[in-house]
Design an enzyme around this catalytic site. Sequence first.
Site, PDB file in Angstrom:
ATOM      1  N   ASP A 229      -9.048   0.290 -13.455  1.00  0.00           N
ATOM      2  CA  ASP A 229      -9.267   0.904 -12.148  1.00  0.00           C
ATOM      3  C   ASP A 229     -10.465   1.862 -12.203  1.00  0.00           C
ATOM      4  O   ASP A 229     -10.645   2.590 -13.182  1.00  0.00           O
ATOM      5  CB  ASP A 229      -7.995   1.677 -11.757  1.00  0.00           C
ATOM      6  CG  ASP A 229      -7.980   2.095 -10.304  1.00  0.00           C
ATOM      7  OD1 ASP A 229      -8.705   1.479  -9.501  1.00  0.00           O
ATOM      8  OD2 ASP A 229      -7.214   3.031  -9.975  1.00  0.00           O
TER       9      ASP A 229
ATOM     10  N   GLY B 233      -5.465  11.488  -3.880  1.00  0.00           N
ATOM     11  CA  GLY B 233      -4.818  12.780  -4.105  1.00  0.00           C
ATOM     12  C   GLY B 233      -3.855  13.159  -2.999  1.00  0.00           C
ATOM     13  O   GLY B 233      -3.323  12.306  -2.283  1.00  0.00           O
TER      14      GLY B 233
ATOM     15  N   HIS C  44      -7.147   1.954  -1.422  1.00  0.00           N
ATOM     16  CA  HIS C  44      -6.981   3.043  -2.386  1.00  0.00           C
ATOM     17  C   HIS C  44      -6.449   4.274  -1.665  1.00  0.00           C
ATOM     18  O   HIS C  44      -6.571   4.400  -0.456  1.00  0.00           O
ATOM     19  CB  HIS C  44      -8.323   3.367  -3.050  1.00  0.00           C
ATOM     20  CG  HIS C  44      -8.756   2.355  -4.056  1.00  0.00           C
ATOM     21  ND1 HIS C  44      -8.848   2.637  -5.400  1.00  0.00           N
ATOM     22  CD2 HIS C  44      -9.112   1.051  -3.928  1.00  0.00           C
ATOM     23  CE1 HIS C  44      -9.253   1.559  -6.048  1.00  0.00           C
ATOM     24  NE2 HIS C  44      -9.421   0.580  -5.168  1.00  0.00           N
ATOM     25  N   GLY C  45      -5.871   5.210  -2.436  1.00  0.00           N
ATOM     26  CA  GLY C  45      -5.347   6.429  -1.837  1.00  0.00           C
ATOM     27  C   GLY C  45      -4.069   6.196  -1.061  1.00  0.00           C
ATOM     28  O   GLY C  45      -3.846   6.801  -0.003  1.00  0.00           O
TER      29      GLY C  45
ATOM     30  N   ILE D  53      -1.538   3.158  -6.035  1.00  0.00           N
ATOM     31  CA  ILE D  53      -0.690   4.348  -6.001  1.00  0.00           C
ATOM     32  C   ILE D  53      -0.863   5.099  -7.313  1.00  0.00           C
ATOM     33  O   ILE D  53      -0.797   4.504  -8.393  1.00  0.00           O
ATOM     34  CB  ILE D  53       0.799   3.982  -5.832  1.00  0.00           C
ATOM     35  CG1 ILE D  53       1.026   3.221  -4.524  1.00  0.00           C
ATOM     36  CG2 ILE D  53       1.686   5.224  -5.896  1.00  0.00           C
ATOM     37  CD1 ILE D  53       0.841   4.047  -3.275  1.00  0.00           C
TER      38      ILE D  53
ATOM     39  N   THR E 115      -0.887   9.385  -7.269  1.00  0.00           N
ATOM     40  CA  THR E 115      -0.356  10.740  -7.108  1.00  0.00           C
ATOM     41  C   THR E 115       1.142  10.755  -6.858  1.00  0.00           C
ATOM     42  O   THR E 115       1.867  11.627  -7.373  1.00  0.00           O
ATOM     43  CB  THR E 115      -1.084  11.460  -5.952  1.00  0.00           C
ATOM     44  OG1 THR E 115      -2.483  11.497  -6.245  1.00  0.00           O
ATOM     45  CG2 THR E 115      -0.577  12.874  -5.782  1.00  0.00           C
TER      46      THR E 115
END
Length: 278
Positions: free
Chosen positions: A81, A180, A209-210, A232, A234
């Site tokens: 990644d 985040g 993403h995120g 995934i 955080t």
Amino acid sequence: MLVDGKSVLDAAKAGRYGIVAPDFLTLNAARIFVQTADALKTPILLSFAQGHSGLISLEEAALVGKYWAEKVTTPIVLHLDHGQDFDFLHRAIELGFTSVMLDASMKDMDENIRLTKEVVDYAHTKGVSVEAEIGHVGGASEGVEGATSDSVYTTVEEAKIFVEATGVDSLAVSIGTSHGVYKSNKTPELNFERLRELAAAVPVPLVLHGGSGTGDENLHRAVREGITKLNIYTDFLVGAMAEIKAAHTDSLIETQKAVDEGMRKVLTHYINLISKTS
């Protein structure tokens, strides 16, 4: 079983379901992710970010990822990644990663195409699939908690040009998510109109993403409207810490059990939310 990324993502795109891509930053997390996916009989992209190579080495990540993938019957993709340079991606491929991402999204369009095509040309000779990114998902930078950057939305025109020019196998797009933790824990508003336009225009699987903190309704809809792979990270840290706090223990062994259980619960949740089980 260890498989390439293209086969898993193409099948998911055709079946209109999503594949979870959990990032592991410990060797134990890799084991938990693979065992959880196998228990649910659902493929995952077991992901290791270049930004985490200061915690465990690329060599360790490759060895452990391949070991656990080959211990189960469920298809497991070992994915690099947010690769930042060709040399690191080259090493990952030589060590046995079956999918890699080059993140040159902060470069200009021509340079992103040039760098991505260089990776694609090499990776495809090894049977390895390649993900790239157009636009940029901001927030905490890859592997660096607390660092931030601005998001840049993906345009349809650039996405079409990029995929055709590079031959990339999947494309990460920016539609309003962030890496985040979101400020004030506010659920983001995603640009679903842009997502639908991208899904109609781009033939390869799309990646979001995120995913952490984006909200179940948003993510379920995103998969329904064109996202195939969901990253995934955080939420696994948050889930692990919640289990540690609930355990009320001073034991290192019990703490590790709590971490494992927290990560298992988070992955189970996301697989049940977006993935087709068989």
